[in-house]
Design a protein around this motif. Structure first.
Motif, mmCIF file in Angstrom:
data_model
loop_
_atom_site.group_PDB
_atom_site.id
_atom_site.type_symbol
_atom_site.label_atom_id
_atom_site.label_comp_id
_atom_site.label_asym_id
_atom_site.label_seq_id
_atom_site.Cartn_x
_atom_site.Cartn_y
_atom_site.Cartn_z
ATOM 1 N N ARG A 109 -23.786 3.517 7.956
ATOM 2 C CA ARG A 109 -24.008 2.771 9.201
ATOM 3 C C ARG A 109 -22.979 3.149 10.271
ATOM 4 O O ARG A 109 -23.307 3.253 11.453
ATOM 5 C CB ARG A 109 -23.939 1.269 8.925
ATOM 6 C CG ARG A 109 -24.194 0.380 10.110
ATOM 7 C CD ARG A 109 -25.652 0.273 10.385
ATOM 8 N NE ARG A 109 -25.909 -0.637 11.497
ATOM 9 C CZ ARG A 109 -27.080 -0.736 12.080
ATOM 10 N NH1 ARG A 109 -28.092 -0.038 11.653
ATOM 11 N NH2 ARG A 109 -27.250 -1.553 13.079
ATOM 12 N N CYS A 110 -21.740 3.360 9.878
ATOM 13 C CA CYS A 110 -20.651 3.621 10.823
ATOM 14 C C CYS A 110 -20.334 5.103 10.998
ATOM 15 O O CYS A 110 -19.341 5.450 11.635
ATOM 16 C CB CYS A 110 -19.404 2.876 10.362
ATOM 17 S SG CYS A 110 -19.591 1.076 10.367
ATOM 18 N N CYS A 143 -18.612 -4.277 9.498
ATOM 19 C CA CYS A 143 -19.805 -4.035 8.692
ATOM 20 C C CYS A 143 -19.592 -4.569 7.271
ATOM 21 O O CYS A 143 -20.473 -5.210 6.705
ATOM 22 C CB CYS A 143 -20.133 -2.548 8.659
ATOM 23 S SG CYS A 143 -21.575 -2.139 7.660
ATOM 24 N N ALA A 164 -19.844 6.012 14.617
ATOM 25 C CA ALA A 164 -19.096 5.059 15.445
ATOM 26 C C ALA A 164 -17.871 5.728 16.069
ATOM 27 O O ALA A 164 -17.223 6.562 15.444
ATOM 28 C CB ALA A 164 -18.660 3.860 14.610
ATOM 29 N N MET A 171 -14.259 4.138 13.970
ATOM 30 C CA MET A 171 -14.777 4.045 12.604
ATOM 31 C C MET A 171 -14.138 2.907 11.806
ATOM 32 O O MET A 171 -14.852 2.162 11.133
ATOM 33 C CB MET A 171 -14.556 5.370 11.875
ATOM 34 C CG MET A 171 -14.928 5.348 10.414
ATOM 35 S SD MET A 171 -16.571 5.866 9.973
ATOM 36 C CE MET A 171 -16.732 7.441 10.674
ATOM 37 N N PRO A 176 -21.915 -4.527 13.420
ATOM 38 C CA PRO A 176 -22.246 -3.281 14.130
ATOM 39 C C PRO A 176 -23.635 -2.764 13.794
ATOM 40 O O PRO A 176 -24.209 -3.041 12.816
ATOM 41 C CB PRO A 176 -21.191 -2.302 13.625
ATOM 42 C CG PRO A 176 -20.721 -2.844 12.337
ATOM 43 C CD PRO A 176 -20.930 -4.315 12.404
ATOM 44 N N CYS A 194 -22.156 0.805 4.539
ATOM 45 C CA CYS A 194 -21.394 0.755 5.788
ATOM 46 C C CYS A 194 -20.880 2.136 6.192
ATOM 47 O O CYS A 194 -20.753 2.427 7.378
ATOM 48 C CB CYS A 194 -20.241 -0.235 5.676
ATOM 49 S SG CYS A 194 -20.807 -1.951 5.694
ATOM 50 N N CYS A 223 -15.526 -0.475 12.851
ATOM 51 C CA CYS A 223 -16.922 -0.573 12.436
ATOM 52 C C CYS A 223 -17.013 -0.876 10.942
ATOM 53 O O CYS A 223 -17.751 -1.761 10.523
ATOM 54 C CB CYS A 223 -17.659 0.724 12.765
ATOM 55 S SG CYS A 223 -19.406 0.707 12.314
ATOM 56 N N THR A 243 -27.833 4.486 11.741
ATOM 57 C CA THR A 243 -26.508 4.336 12.329
ATOM 58 C C THR A 243 -26.504 3.370 13.506
ATOM 59 O O THR A 243 -25.441 3.002 14.004
ATOM 60 C CB THR A 243 -25.991 5.700 12.831
ATOM 61 O OG1 THR A 243 -26.926 6.242 13.753
ATOM 62 C CG2 THR A 243 -25.786 6.659 11.672
#
Length: 92
Positions: A38-39, A52, A42, A45, A92, A35, A48, A66
C-alpha cells in the motif's frame, strides 16, 4: 487458595498469553505485507507504514493497490484523526 488452584490458574494464564502472542504475530505479519504494498509509492514511507499498520490492526484489512480502493475496507475508509474542522482521513 490451595496450591492446585494456583497452579491451574497459572497454567491457564500462560496458555492464554501464548495464544494472544501467536494471534498478534499473525496479524502483524499480514499487516506488514499489505502495508508495504500500500505504501510502496508514498513520498513519506515511514509515516505511511505507521498509520497503515495502526489502521490494519484495528480493521483487519487494507485496501488493494497503492491508492484509493478504500470502499473495499469500510472501517479503514471511515477512520479519521478527530473531531472538528481539521478532521482528516487517518488511513493512507
Amino acid at each position: 487458595m490451595k496450591p492446585i488452584h494456583c497452579a491451574l490458574a497459572l497454567l491457564l494464564l500462560l496458555l492464554a498469553s501464548s495464544h494472544l502472542q501467536a494471534t498478534m504475530a499473525a496479524a502483524s505479519a499480514f499487516c506488514g505485507g499489505k502495508c508495504k504494498v500500500r505504501c510502496s509509492k508514498a513520498s513519506v514511507m515511514d509515516r505511511c507504514l505507521k498509520y497503515c499498520g495502526m489502521c490494519c490492526m484495528d480493521c483487519h484489512c487494507v485496501p488493494s493497490g497503492t491508492y484509493g480502493h478504500k470502499d473495499e475496507c469500510p472501517c479503514y475508509r471511515d477512520k479519521t484523526t478527530g473531531v472538528g474542522k481539521r478532521r482528516r482521513p487517518k488511513c493512507p
